[in-house]
Design a protein around this motif. Structure first.
Motif, PDB file in Angstrom:
ATOM      1  N   VAL A 123      13.385  18.519  -7.604  1.00  0.00           N
ATOM      2  CA  VAL A 123      14.269  17.255  -7.821  1.00  0.00           C
ATOM      3  C   VAL A 123      14.468  17.209  -9.343  1.00  0.00           C
ATOM      4  O   VAL A 123      13.300  17.593  -9.996  1.00  0.00           O
ATOM      5  CB  VAL A 123      13.481  16.151  -7.172  1.00  0.00           C
ATOM      6  N   PRO A 124      15.536  16.817  -9.515  1.00  0.00           N
ATOM      7  CA  PRO A 124      15.777  16.585 -11.095  1.00  0.00           C
ATOM      8  C   PRO A 124      15.042  15.414 -11.628  1.00  0.00           C
ATOM      9  O   PRO A 124      14.575  14.356 -10.826  1.00  0.00           O
ATOM     10  CB  PRO A 124      17.241  16.194 -10.945  1.00  0.00           C
ATOM     11  N   LEU A 125      14.703  15.355 -12.997  1.00  0.00           N
ATOM     12  CA  LEU A 125      13.736  14.353 -13.403  1.00  0.00           C
ATOM     13  C   LEU A 125      14.519  13.830 -14.700  1.00  0.00           C
ATOM     14  O   LEU A 125      15.549  14.485 -15.384  1.00  0.00           O
ATOM     15  CB  LEU A 125      12.640  15.038 -14.203  1.00  0.00           C
ATOM     16  N   VAL A 126      14.384  12.435 -14.735  1.00  0.00           N
ATOM     17  CA  VAL A 126      14.856  11.764 -15.668  1.00  0.00           C
ATOM     18  C   VAL A 126      13.800  11.125 -16.562  1.00  0.00           C
ATOM     19  O   VAL A 126      12.923  10.235 -15.782  1.00  0.00           O
ATOM     20  CB  VAL A 126      16.056  10.656 -15.086  1.00  0.00           C
ATOM     21  N   MET A 127      13.613  11.033 -17.739  1.00  0.00           N
ATOM     22  CA  MET A 127      12.468  10.674 -18.415  1.00  0.00           C
ATOM     23  C   MET A 127      12.661   9.277 -18.575  1.00  0.00           C
ATOM     24  O   MET A 127      13.827   8.420 -18.653  1.00  0.00           O
ATOM     25  CB  MET A 127      12.199  11.136 -19.719  1.00  0.00           C
ATOM     26  N   ARG A 128      11.455   8.420 -18.245  1.00  0.00           N
ATOM     27  CA  ARG A 128      11.631   7.052 -18.755  1.00  0.00           C
ATOM     28  C   ARG A 128       9.986   6.570 -18.895  1.00  0.00           C
ATOM     29  O   ARG A 128       9.267   7.389 -18.523  1.00  0.00           O
ATOM     30  CB  ARG A 128      12.002   6.263 -17.302  1.00  0.00           C
ATOM     31  N   ALA A 129       9.938   5.471 -19.450  1.00  0.00           N
ATOM     32  CA  ALA A 129       8.546   4.908 -19.724  1.00  0.00           C
ATOM     33  C   ALA A 129       8.143   4.520 -18.573  1.00  0.00           C
ATOM     34  O   ALA A 129       8.456   3.868 -17.827  1.00  0.00           O
ATOM     35  CB  ALA A 129       8.674   3.889 -21.010  1.00  0.00           C
ATOM     36  N   GLY A 130       6.594   4.588 -18.384  1.00  0.00           N
ATOM     37  CA  GLY A 130       6.043   4.087 -17.319  1.00  0.00           C
ATOM     38  C   GLY A 130       4.477   4.843 -16.961  1.00  0.00           C
ATOM     39  O   GLY A 130       4.022   5.411 -18.034  1.00  0.00           O
ATOM     40  N   THR A 131       4.007   4.137 -16.150  1.00  0.00           N
ATOM     41  CA  THR A 131       2.436   4.406 -15.856  1.00  0.00           C
ATOM     42  C   THR A 131       2.453   5.146 -14.368  1.00  0.00           C
ATOM     43  O   THR A 131       2.923   4.383 -13.480  1.00  0.00           O
ATOM     44  CB  THR A 131       1.480   3.177 -15.828  1.00  0.00           C
ATOM     45  N   GLY A 132       2.081   6.306 -14.091  1.00  0.00           N
ATOM     46  CA  GLY A 132       1.857   6.792 -12.972  1.00  0.00           C
ATOM     47  C   GLY A 132       0.433   7.230 -12.601  1.00  0.00           C
ATOM     48  O   GLY A 132      -0.021   7.675 -13.435  1.00  0.00           O
ATOM     49  N   GLN A 133       0.230   7.130 -11.234  1.00  0.00           N
ATOM     50  CA  GLN A 133      -1.230   7.514 -10.647  1.00  0.00           C
ATOM     51  C   GLN A 133      -0.936   8.275  -9.507  1.00  0.00           C
ATOM     52  O   GLN A 133      -0.284   7.919  -8.784  1.00  0.00           O
ATOM     53  CB  GLN A 133      -1.928   6.104 -10.374  1.00  0.00           C
ATOM     54  N   ALA A 134      -1.943   9.096  -9.250  1.00  0.00           N
ATOM     55  CA  ALA A 134      -2.119   9.803  -7.704  1.00  0.00           C
ATOM     56  C   ALA A 134      -3.405  10.281  -7.514  1.00  0.00           C
ATOM     57  O   ALA A 134      -4.328  10.480  -8.289  1.00  0.00           O
ATOM     58  CB  ALA A 134      -1.192  10.830  -7.740  1.00  0.00           C
ATOM     59  N   VAL A 135      -3.676  10.340  -6.229  1.00  0.00           N
ATOM     60  CA  VAL A 135      -5.137  10.778  -5.651  1.00  0.00           C
ATOM     61  C   VAL A 135      -4.640  11.730  -4.767  1.00  0.00           C
ATOM     62  O   VAL A 135      -3.698  11.517  -3.745  1.00  0.00           O
ATOM     63  CB  VAL A 135      -5.851   9.350  -4.837  1.00  0.00           C
ATOM     64  N   THR A 136      -5.052  13.002  -4.779  1.00  0.00           N
ATOM     65  CA  THR A 136      -4.825  13.873  -3.690  1.00  0.00           C
ATOM     66  C   THR A 136      -6.132  14.593  -3.167  1.00  0.00           C
ATOM     67  O   THR A 136      -7.274  14.253  -4.162  1.00  0.00           O
ATOM     68  CB  THR A 136      -4.028  15.070  -4.408  1.00  0.00           C
TER      69      THR A 136
ATOM     70  N   VAL B 144      10.037   9.435  -9.219  1.00  0.00           N
ATOM     71  CA  VAL B 144      10.522  10.491  -8.517  1.00  0.00           C
ATOM     72  C   VAL B 144       9.834  10.639  -7.140  1.00  0.00           C
ATOM     73  O   VAL B 144       8.762  10.544  -6.990  1.00  0.00           O
ATOM     74  CB  VAL B 144      10.503  11.812  -9.189  1.00  0.00           C
ATOM     75  N   ARG B 145      10.568  10.941  -5.903  1.00  0.00           N
ATOM     76  CA  ARG B 145       9.886  11.077  -4.763  1.00  0.00           C
ATOM     77  C   ARG B 145      10.261  12.608  -4.298  1.00  0.00           C
ATOM     78  O   ARG B 145      11.265  13.047  -4.391  1.00  0.00           O
ATOM     79  CB  ARG B 145      10.312  10.342  -3.815  1.00  0.00           C
TER      80      ARG B 145
END
Lengths: 147, 432
Positions: free
Chosen positions: B333-346, B84-85
């Motif tokens: 923003v609408p979300l749709v679940m899916r398998a995955g790996t997410g990363q972020a730096v803030t 999602v963006r």
């Protein structure tokens, strides 16, 4: 003017979250409340000439779950409100007195709820402290009422 | 030659979990151990099996001072996992929220916690007696930041209005516009405050740090960018774990972090400024120039001034965002679940905050990693203390203790908020 009720505490600190729990209980009843992890919020309210009822966990205030009314003058001896980040309650009140005049002490009431000790990274209150939320909320609400 | 031990026991909310031990042998520091109170490890375990959309609310409880940072890193990491963006006005509102947190966190640290070190006062109370108008002014600036977080987050701490994908409710133009007078007043006061901070005597110190920060193509970084360093790092944040490792040390419950193959790095305001001075707004850039800050600076004590510049930037940026704000069509923003790996730096006020989540088909978290800025800065802080050996040795034990605390507070470590309320114990040891 009715006082604003300020709950101080850390949600992830086990019984340290009791001040926040009291504020939420009173917010649900329509009272004006604020929540904070530190007491600097009190400075802003006192600067704006508001009356404040502050609710915080205290260590050394008797058996866990005891509800005690503290005076600003008594801070520094006896049961102490806890502080981790920013300003502790005693420091914030001393600062308020320095910055906005000694009369600010007349506009603050402090309700303490005795806890055994804060628990690191624990959510939720122990049964004894949870049972104190209602009596602490009742005391805070009565102190907040119109003068 | 004598051995001297500087022992600082912090009275933190959870007692005994933040402390400093520094042992000097002559003018050499032979031991520097900073013990940190570090709850994120337990939050990683707490996240397993939870719905990924709970990550912002749960991790925000790690800290009552910078909850926005935890919410922003958690949101972006989960959105990365879900593909999602978040763009447009929602992205601008997130930036505005971060401005609020930078303002309140930086001002509290600069004036209430760090300024007393520079001026030789024991605490904020003594400072307030001598400079009441400065302290009152700083509280007005801080309040302008608090008000942003309260309007966008629903309340000032542990904001409840932030969710993966955006917000539960977005403000109207009028709700944001009412913040403008206080922000404009605070901007003027922040300029005065910076000029005051610039009069402080700054200890002479510098090291050849690896300074790590986000760098964005066009913005002063808050929520996204590449991870760059002064030693040549230039990576996508998805490569974080290939370059930075966390490891256990016996003296602290916190994991420390290091650059694989190189060692310590620093990620706070100085690193942000060094890499992004050309991304400041004209007003903030002029302020930095006025107090003699430039990207060659390697003196950590000058982070006081960098924070002052970043407060000016955050106020200026908040005014810009509010002035051009048009509410988005949808609050999230609408979300749709899916398998995955997410990363972020803030960019938390005190440095980079990394989150990583492994999510299954149903949206449940199977693994979580949270690398908070203070843990990343810790090794470098201890190295600063080692490098200060000769300076500390030439001082009385009391002065050396104050200087060591002062140096630690350069980094506004998560525990630093409590280190003005500490009990000092001095141990003087003879030659063994």
């Amino acid at each position: 003017m009715t006082a604003v009720i300020v709950g101080i505490g850390q949600l992830a600190g086990g019984d340290d979250g009791v001040g926040l729990a009291v504020a939420r209980a009173l917010a649900a009843r329509g009272l004006e409340t604020r929540e904070s992890a530190d007491a600097s919020i009190v400075l802003t309210l006192l600067a704006a000439a508001r009356r404040v009822v502050l609710v915080d966990a205290v260590v050394g205030g008797g058996a866990p779950g005891s509800v005690v009314r503290l005076t600003a003058e008594a801070l520094g001896s006896g049961p102490q409100p806890l502080s981790s980040h920013g300003l502790g309650v005693a420091e914030a009140l001393e600062l308020a007195s320095t910055l906005y005049g000694a009369a600010t002490a007349e506009r603050i009431e402090i309700v303490g709820v005795a806890i055994a000790r804060p628990a690191g990274s624990t959510f939720g209150l122990s049964p004894a402290v949870a049972a104190a939320v209602e009596p602490a909320a009742a005391l805070a609400a009565s102190l907040a009422g119109p003068r | 030659m004598t051995n001297r031990t500087i022992q600082v026991d912090v009275l933190a909310r959870v007692e005994g979990e933040g402390a400093l031990t520094l042992v000097l042998d002559g003018d050499t520091v032979v031991e520097a151990k900073l013990k940190l109170f570090e709850p994120p490890r337990l939050f990683e375990a707490m996240m397993r099996g939870r719905d990924c959309t709970e990550a912002p609310d749960i991790t925000a409880r790690i800290c009552g001072i910078c909850p926005v940072a935890y919410e922003m890193s958690a949101c972006h990491a989960v959105e990365d996992a879900l593909g999602v963006r978040v763009d447009g006005a929602l992205r601008e509102l997130r930036r505005l929220l971060y401005c609020g947190e930078w303002i309140e966190s930086h001002v509290l640290h600069m004036v209430m916690l760090h300024a007393p070190d520079f001026l030789g006062f024991p605490d904020a109370m003594a400072l307030a007696k001598h400079h009441p108008e400065r302290v009152r002014g700083s509280l007005r600036i801080k309040q302008a930041g608090n008000a942003i977080v309260a309007v966008l987050g629903g309340r000032e701490i542990h904001p409840v209005n932030i969710k993966v994908g955006g917000f539960y409710r977005v403000p109207s133009r009028a709700e944001l516009a009412q913040l403008l007078p206080a922000l404009r007043g605070a901007l003027d006061e922040a300029q005065d405050m910076l000029d005051w901070l610039a009069t402080f005597e700054i200890p002479s110190f510098a090291r050849d740090y690896e300074l790590v920060a986000l760098r964005h193509p066009s913005e002063y970084p808050m929520n996204e960018g590449r991870l760059v360093s002064t030693k040549g790092l230039d990576i996508d944040v998805h490569e974080f774990r290939a370059h930075i490792e966390e490891y256990q040390v016996a003296h602290s419950t916190a994991l420390q972090a290091r650059m694989i193959g190189r060692g310590s790095y620093q990620s706070g305001p100085l690193a942000r400024f060094v890499h992004n001075a050309d991304r400041l707004s004209p007003i903030a850039a002029a302020s930095a120039a006025r107090v003699g800050l430039d990207p060659t600076c390697r003196n950590p004590y000058r982070m006081l001034h960098v924070r002052g510049v970043e407060v000016i930037y955050a106020l200026d940026e908040a005014i810009r965002i509010i002035s051009s704000y048009a509410p988005p069509a949808a609050a999230s923003v609408p979300l749709v679940m899916r398998a995955g790996t997410g990363q972020a730096v803030t960019c938390a006020p005190r440095g980079i905050l990394y989150h990583r989540y492994v999510v299954d088909d149903a949206g449940l978290v199977s693994d979580a990693q949270i690398a908070p800025p203070t843990a990343q800065n810790q090794l470098g802080i201890e190295e600063d203390l080692f490098a200060m050996g000769p300076t500390l040795a030439a001082m009385s034990l009391e002065a050396a203790t104050r200087r060591a605390e002062h140096a630690i507070r350069n980094y506004d470590p998560c525990i630093s908020c409590s280190t003005h309320f500490l009990t000092l114990r001095f141990e003087q040891r003879g030659t063994p």
